[in-house]
Design a protein around this motif. Structure first.
Motif, PDB file in Angstrom:
ATOM      1  N   LEU A 100     -53.048  38.531  75.679  1.00 28.55           N
ATOM      2  CA  LEU A 100     -52.273  38.446  74.481  1.00 28.55           C
ATOM      3  C   LEU A 100     -50.791  39.177  74.820  1.00 28.55           C
ATOM      4  CD1 LEU A 100     -54.776  39.717  71.932  1.00 28.55           C
ATOM      5  CD2 LEU A 100     -53.681  37.376  72.004  1.00 28.55           C
ATOM      6  N   PHE A 150     -61.122  32.139  74.840  1.00 24.21           N
ATOM      7  CA  PHE A 150     -59.911  32.757  74.182  1.00 24.21           C
ATOM      8  C   PHE A 150     -58.605  32.431  74.614  1.00 24.21           C
ATOM      9  CE2 PHE A 150     -57.364  36.549  73.307  1.00 24.21           C
ATOM     10  CZ  PHE A 150     -57.517  36.482  71.960  1.00 24.21           C
ATOM     11  N   MET A 154     -55.859  30.429  72.606  1.00 19.90           N
ATOM     12  CA  MET A 154     -54.808  31.043  72.487  1.00 19.90           C
ATOM     13  C   MET A 154     -53.568  30.159  72.965  1.00 19.90           C
ATOM     14  SD  MET A 154     -55.377  33.423  70.487  1.00 19.90           S
ATOM     15  CE  MET A 154     -53.719  34.078  70.308  1.00 19.90           C
ATOM     16  N   TYR A 157     -52.723  27.211  70.848  1.00 19.67           N
ATOM     17  CA  TYR A 157     -52.382  27.868  69.732  1.00 19.67           C
ATOM     18  C   TYR A 157     -50.739  28.088  69.876  1.00 19.67           C
ATOM     19  CZ  TYR A 157     -51.039  31.128  66.035  1.00 19.67           C
ATOM     20  OH  TYR A 157     -50.457  31.910  64.985  1.00 19.67           O
TER      21      TYR A 157
END
Ligand code: AKB
Length: 319
Positions: A100, A150, A154, A157
């Protein structure tokens, strides 16, 4: 066009081979090796810029990108499957928070592109195991696999919703000789060569008959560079391309090594954790989508890989 590239996880099995390949393509000074715990190989340390960066902190990543005119990033920093099970809190920090941080830092600094490798670990027991389709049920049961799904989600996204160009391939187990992998389930395929060359034998922690998709490192590096350089207009997928090359079980690898080391002997002492993880992963991948969207083709099959691996590792270990 990528001009100045930052590579996290630069000391690892992939980073140690990706960085020389990128430096040859983009110029030594334009590829920065970012590392944290393990030291860089001499080859990487001596041929271009490097920096110590902790991916669990967003601000230093952002600052480094801004101060050094970085426009693209390969995010390789990650704990592999067995290492992640051994230290869940660290795996969360590196594999989830680190990812992230990289994506947010990339957005805040206007990076042109981020490449994040996924893995066969992104699949699970419910996934069709043979010729696993690009789009299928995933539901991984390892922490590492969950972090890879994930990352894929992500990445997609951030592409769709935030406008950041994120790309990635689902890599099989990677076989390489420059740097040993650490903490993976597929590491046995590398360890077997070390055993064969040093002692003529190797005790395998996976059961005979455990098929897994594998890839020789030059093909893995080629897939990462080609997906990064592919024409965006042709891409219908982004962070989740299957790439396939070869599949084998331990006995087949042993037989191929025996053609070069006739006295080589593989015995078995099964590790329940690694067997459990391997049993949840595919036997082979259907990579039609990568072939159609950006022309993916591997160069190495099992025999070609074993020849090259044996020659290079023998030279490295025996001189
Ligand atoms: C591992 O075994 O954990 C890795 C992978 C397949 O991603 N090599």
């Amino acid at each position: 066009m990528m001009k100045r590239i930052l590579v996290t996880g630069a000391a690892g099995q992939l980073g140690s081979e990706l960085i020389p390949a990128l430096r040859e393509r983009y110029g030594n000074d334009n590829v920065v090796a970012a590392w944290r715990r393990t030291a860089l190989t001499d080859e990487v340390a001596d041929t271009g810029p490097s920096t110590q960066l902790d991916v669990t902190e967003q601000q230093p990543i952002e600052r480094y990108i801004r101060d050094n005119g970085i426009d693209s990033l390969y995010h390789l920093g990650s704990l592999l499957s067995v290492a992640a099970e051994a230290n869940r809190p660290l795996a969360h920090r590196v594999n989830i928070i680190g990812l992230l941080n990289v994506l947010e830092a990339a957005c805040n600094t206007g990076l042109e592109r981020v490449v994040i490798p996924s893995s066969i670990a992104a699949f699970g027991v419910d996934t069709p195991h043979d010729n696993t389709p690009n789009e299928t049920l995933q539901r991984p049961t390892s922490l590492y696999g969950i972090s890879k799904v994930f990352g894929e989600l992500m990445g997609n996204y951030f592409f769709e919703r935030v406008g950041l160009d994120v790309r990635g391939v689902r890599l099989p187990g990677v076989v390489s000789w420059k740097v040993e992998p650490g903490g993976g389930t597929t590491d046995y395929a590398v360890d077997a060569f070390y055993g064969a060359i040093r002692e003529g034998r190797y005790t395998c922690y996976l059961r005979p008959g455990t098929y897994l998709p594998m890839m020789y490192v030059p093909d893995a590096i080629k897939s990462l560079i080609e997906v990064a350089e592919a024409d965006l207009a042709r891409l219908k997928h982004h962070a989740d391309y299957n790439v396939n090359s070869m599949s084998f079980e331990p006995e087949e690898l042993a037989a191929a090594i025996r053609r070069r080391v006739p006295h080589f002997e593989m015995t078995y002492d099964i590790d329940p954790l690694r067997q459990y993880i391997a049993d949840s992963w595919p036997n082979s991948l259907d990579d039609t989508v990568a072939r159609e969207e950006w022309g993916w083709r591997p160069d190495y099959d099992l025999e070609a890989m074993v020849d090259d691996m044996y020659e290079n590792l023998s030279r490295k270990l025996l001189g």
